[in-house]
Design a protein around this motif. Structure first.
Motif, mmCIF file in Angstrom:
data_model
loop_
_atom_site.group_PDB
_atom_site.id
_atom_site.type_symbol
_atom_site.label_atom_id
_atom_site.label_comp_id
_atom_site.label_asym_id
_atom_site.label_seq_id
_atom_site.Cartn_x
_atom_site.Cartn_y
_atom_site.Cartn_z
ATOM 1 N N ILE A 345 0.583 -1.574 -0.129
ATOM 2 C CA ILE A 345 -0.256 -0.119 -0.278
ATOM 3 C C ILE A 345 0.511 1.151 -0.051
ATOM 4 O O ILE A 345 0.552 1.873 -0.730
ATOM 5 C CB ILE A 345 -1.030 -0.015 1.117
ATOM 6 C CG1 ILE A 345 -1.869 -1.045 1.409
ATOM 7 C CG2 ILE A 345 -1.710 1.745 0.957
ATOM 8 C CD1 ILE A 345 -2.611 -0.804 0.114
ATOM 9 N N ILE A 346 1.779 0.768 0.606
ATOM 10 C CA ILE A 346 2.290 2.210 1.127
ATOM 11 C C ILE A 346 3.951 2.407 -0.547
ATOM 12 O O ILE A 346 3.901 3.564 -0.820
ATOM 13 C CB ILE A 346 3.734 2.467 2.959
ATOM 14 C CG1 ILE A 346 2.385 2.269 3.277
ATOM 15 C CG2 ILE A 346 4.659 3.671 1.677
ATOM 16 C CD1 ILE A 346 4.341 1.967 4.457
ATOM 17 N N ALA A 347 4.158 1.545 -1.100
ATOM 18 C CA ALA A 347 4.770 1.649 -2.228
ATOM 19 C C ALA A 347 3.717 1.989 -3.334
ATOM 20 O O ALA A 347 4.811 2.687 -4.464
ATOM 21 C CB ALA A 347 5.183 0.245 -2.879
ATOM 22 N N TYR A 386 0.985 10.847 6.889
ATOM 23 C CA TYR A 386 0.141 9.031 7.277
ATOM 24 C C TYR A 386 0.775 8.702 7.471
ATOM 25 O O TYR A 386 0.585 7.621 8.514
ATOM 26 C CB TYR A 386 -0.542 9.052 6.103
ATOM 27 C CG TYR A 386 -1.473 8.367 5.922
ATOM 28 C CD1 TYR A 386 -2.797 8.606 6.546
ATOM 29 C CD2 TYR A 386 -1.425 6.631 5.609
ATOM 30 C CE1 TYR A 386 -3.855 7.920 6.862
ATOM 31 C CE2 TYR A 386 -2.395 6.079 5.873
ATOM 32 C CZ TYR A 386 -3.618 6.199 6.753
ATOM 33 O OH TYR A 386 -4.671 5.425 6.851
ATOM 34 N N VAL A 387 1.846 8.370 6.743
ATOM 35 C CA VAL A 387 2.934 7.166 7.616
ATOM 36 C C VAL A 387 4.201 7.271 9.082
ATOM 37 O O VAL A 387 3.191 6.003 9.899
ATOM 38 C CB VAL A 387 4.205 6.787 6.788
ATOM 39 C CG1 VAL A 387 5.020 5.653 7.086
ATOM 40 C CG2 VAL A 387 3.352 6.538 5.901
ATOM 41 N N LEU A 388 3.884 8.289 9.519
ATOM 42 C CA LEU A 388 4.427 8.360 10.802
ATOM 43 C C LEU A 388 3.350 8.278 11.777
ATOM 44 O O LEU A 388 3.697 7.992 12.732
ATOM 45 C CB LEU A 388 5.358 10.009 10.759
ATOM 46 C CG LEU A 388 6.551 10.544 9.673
ATOM 47 C CD1 LEU A 388 6.815 11.438 10.367
ATOM 48 C CD2 LEU A 388 7.912 8.756 10.751
ATOM 49 N N THR A 389 2.448 9.251 10.840
ATOM 50 C CA THR A 389 0.840 8.853 12.237
ATOM 51 C C THR A 389 0.603 7.680 12.318
ATOM 52 O O THR A 389 0.653 7.141 13.533
ATOM 53 C CB THR A 389 -0.072 9.666 12.566
ATOM 54 O OG1 THR A 389 0.137 10.781 11.119
ATOM 55 C CG2 THR A 389 -1.247 9.642 13.192
ATOM 56 N N TYR A 397 -3.370 15.907 14.731
ATOM 57 C CA TYR A 397 -4.488 14.502 15.542
ATOM 58 C C TYR A 397 -4.770 14.248 14.060
ATOM 59 O O TYR A 397 -5.843 12.990 13.946
ATOM 60 C CB TYR A 397 -5.729 15.196 16.027
ATOM 61 C CG TYR A 397 -7.023 16.239 14.958
ATOM 62 C CD1 TYR A 397 -7.370 15.779 14.484
ATOM 63 C CD2 TYR A 397 -6.420 17.822 14.754
ATOM 64 C CE1 TYR A 397 -8.199 16.139 13.834
ATOM 65 C CE2 TYR A 397 -7.159 18.507 14.140
ATOM 66 C CZ TYR A 397 -8.587 17.764 13.923
ATOM 67 O OH TYR A 397 -9.065 18.012 12.637
ATOM 68 N N THR A 398 -4.831 14.239 12.950
ATOM 69 C CA THR A 398 -5.792 13.643 11.942
ATOM 70 C C THR A 398 -4.468 13.692 10.509
ATOM 71 O O THR A 398 -3.354 14.023 10.453
ATOM 72 C CB THR A 398 -6.547 14.503 11.507
ATOM 73 O OG1 THR A 398 -7.787 13.818 10.300
ATOM 74 C CG2 THR A 398 -6.120 15.779 10.660
ATOM 75 N N ALA A 399 -4.840 12.373 9.863
ATOM 76 C CA ALA A 399 -3.745 12.323 8.589
ATOM 77 C C ALA A 399 -4.320 11.397 7.903
ATOM 78 O O ALA A 399 -5.847 10.869 8.377
ATOM 79 C CB ALA A 399 -2.290 11.583 9.158
ATOM 80 N N SER A 400 -5.052 11.752 6.673
ATOM 81 C CA SER A 400 -5.441 11.092 5.019
ATOM 82 C C SER A 400 -4.661 10.645 4.507
ATOM 83 O O SER A 400 -3.031 11.600 3.858
ATOM 84 C CB SER A 400 -7.072 11.918 5.128
ATOM 85 O OG SER A 400 -6.169 12.889 4.302
ATOM 86 N N VAL A 401 -5.049 9.468 3.340
ATOM 87 C CA VAL A 401 -4.143 9.896 1.874
ATOM 88 C C VAL A 401 -5.262 9.732 0.799
ATOM 89 O O VAL A 401 -6.176 8.857 1.442
ATOM 90 C CB VAL A 401 -3.451 8.479 1.765
ATOM 91 C CG1 VAL A 401 -1.952 8.874 2.965
ATOM 92 C CG2 VAL A 401 -3.824 7.200 2.486
ATOM 93 N N PRO A 402 -4.669 9.587 -0.215
ATOM 94 C CA PRO A 402 -6.274 9.402 -1.634
ATOM 95 C C PRO A 402 -6.432 7.669 -1.358
ATOM 96 O O PRO A 402 -5.655 7.283 -1.095
ATOM 97 C CB PRO A 402 -5.301 9.988 -2.384
ATOM 98 C CG PRO A 402 -4.494 10.739 -2.372
ATOM 99 C CD PRO A 402 -3.528 10.369 -0.773
#
Length: 447
Positions: A345-347, A386-389, A397-402
């Motif tokens: 997923i990260i890649a 997002y990965v760090l979170t 307090y929040t993070a998101s990715v497409p």
């Protein structure tokens, strides 16, 4: 054959209207220059016109070849990644959310209905952006900035209209999209040189001042992301001579104001007992709390010991359930589906963002270069956060990715970024800059 007839026949072979207009302008200019050369050698105007047209070759063959070059190219690889990630996200959320009854206001069915509905809206925005003419945005750069500033001031003029977290979440995504406005203003005012950079500093200060006035230090990660991207965008303009003037002067005006702003921000937000100060302490493991960021970091790190290569079919029993399928979805994927699935997923997300930036930096259209760099840069920094979170370093307090994250606001914001990027890549040899001189025809290499 006369010039008018030649251009009409050639133009009929070019299907895309945007490409047809600009290619015909370029061909007409070339014929006119050749005609003038023949006239200067003593030919009559009629004979010069016919000879110049004859030298251009067969209009049908030339038009067919130009149509092959100057046509939209569907970004199949990136669009395919977007589809796969979206479907994977929905499937994974379905498995995770349905794994056990949750203490939430939504039933499993209602949650999945919302998840699918948000992704449908997101894909509609992506398709709209991909098939739209992004060049039109430069005409409305000041209007778009006014919208950004107006939304930033909304909470100031109407306090209490939105909840504490609604205001901060909306402000967070507003800040993430602001580099697009910065890129548009930088391009549309590029002739003014260093004055453009100064004005953009002032305008950005107004925008972020309005944001920070009602969010304190809660939106500092996207503010830092903007600083990085603004320097990158200005640097591209300086090094590629998009902005006229001395490079040293332009770099000074770009960098020096940030030194003063950084000192001011540090004095305001790095004081003890501030949100940013506490976040940094917990991220550096210098402070522990029974709840909040310190507790979340400890819970994530504890559960990382349960990670396995192909998953253990379990979810977190320490974090709020609703957060596991939005902010901490990646952590849930590592727990349930395994390290291999999480790394894939990260890649895939990293490839999407990096390849988009690669394509943006190769654009001959300078607006496409700046707008694409801004959008892909935001996606890269968003993925980094997002990965760090999800690994316990939650500075915000929040993070998101497409494609993966749950929530309407984040889906809309990320879809705007993705839609612009796909539109830029699709129209690489179709949309051109409008200059006072000859039309700017981009190179014909493929991406």
């Amino acid at each position: 054959m006369e010039e008018k007839e030649y251009l009409q026949t050639l133009g009929e072979q070019i299907l895309n209207p945007h490409a047809r207009t600009h290619v015909l302008e370029e061909i007409q200019e070339h014929i006119d220059e050749q005609m003038q050369d023949y006239i200067d050698t003593g030919m009559s105007p009629d004979a010069a016109e016919k000879e110049a047209v004859r030298q251009m070759g067969d209009p049908v063959a030339a038009g067919t070849e130009l149509n092959r070059i100057h046509r939209p190219r569907f970004p199949g690889v990136l669009f395919g990644i977007a589809v796969v990630l979206t479907l994977s996200g929905i499937f994974m959320q379905y498995i995770l959310y349905g794994s056990e009854p949750l203490n939430t206001t939504y039933s499993n069915t209602a949650f999945m209905q919302h998840a699918v509905f948000y992704q449908v809206i997101g894909f509609g925005i992506i398709l709209f952006g991909m098939f739209s003419n992004y060049m039109c945005l430069s005409k409305y750069s000041w209007f778009l900035y006014g919208l950004f500033l107006g939304f930033a001031l909304l909470a100031c003029f109407f306090p209490g209209t939105f909840s504490f977290w609604q205001t901060r979440t909306f402000s967070y995504y507003l800040c993430l999209l602001y580099p697009l406005s910065y890129a548009l203003l930088l391009y549309s005012n590029r002739e003014k040189g260093w004055q453009t950079i100064v004005w953009l500093h002032v305008l950005s200060l107004l925008f972020f001042g309005a944001i920070l006035s009602h969010t304190s230090g809660f939106v500092w990660p996207p503010v830092l992301a903007f600083v990085f991207l603004s320097v990158l965008l200005s640097g591209i303009c300086i090094q590629k001579r998009i902005l006229p003037g001395s490079k040293k002067v332009l770099w000074c005006w770009t960098l020096l104001p940030y030194i003063g702003i950084a000192a001011l921000a540090g004095s305001l937000f790095l004081r003890p007992q501030t949100y940013l100060y506490d976040r940094l302490l917990t991220a550096l493991e210098l402070q522990h709390t029974d709840d909040g960021p310190g507790f979340t970091r400890l819970a994530l790190q504890y559960e990382q010991t349960r990670f396995s290569l192909f998953g253990g079919s379990s979810v977190s029993d320490r974090l709020p359930r609703e957060e596991l399928y939005s902010t901490y979805l990646l952590h849930s994927i590592f727990l349930w589906f395994g390290i291999a699935a999480g790394i894939l997923i990260i890649a895939a997300l990293a490839f999407f963002a990096l390849y988009s930036m690669h394509c943006a930096l190769r654009q001959s259209n300078r607006l496409a270069m700046l707008l694409g760099t801004a959008a892909s840069g935001v996606l890269l920094l968003e993925l980094f956060n997002y990965v760090l979170t999800n690994f316990g370093i939650n500075l915000f307090y929040t993070a998101s990715v497409p494609f993966l994250s749950y929530g309407l606001t984040g889906t809309v914001a990320n879809s705007i970024l993705v839609g612009i990027l796909l539109g830029i890549i699709r129209n690489r040899n179709v949309l051109y800059e409008k200059e006072s001189g000859p039309a700017v025809i981009p190179d014909t290499g493929t991406v």
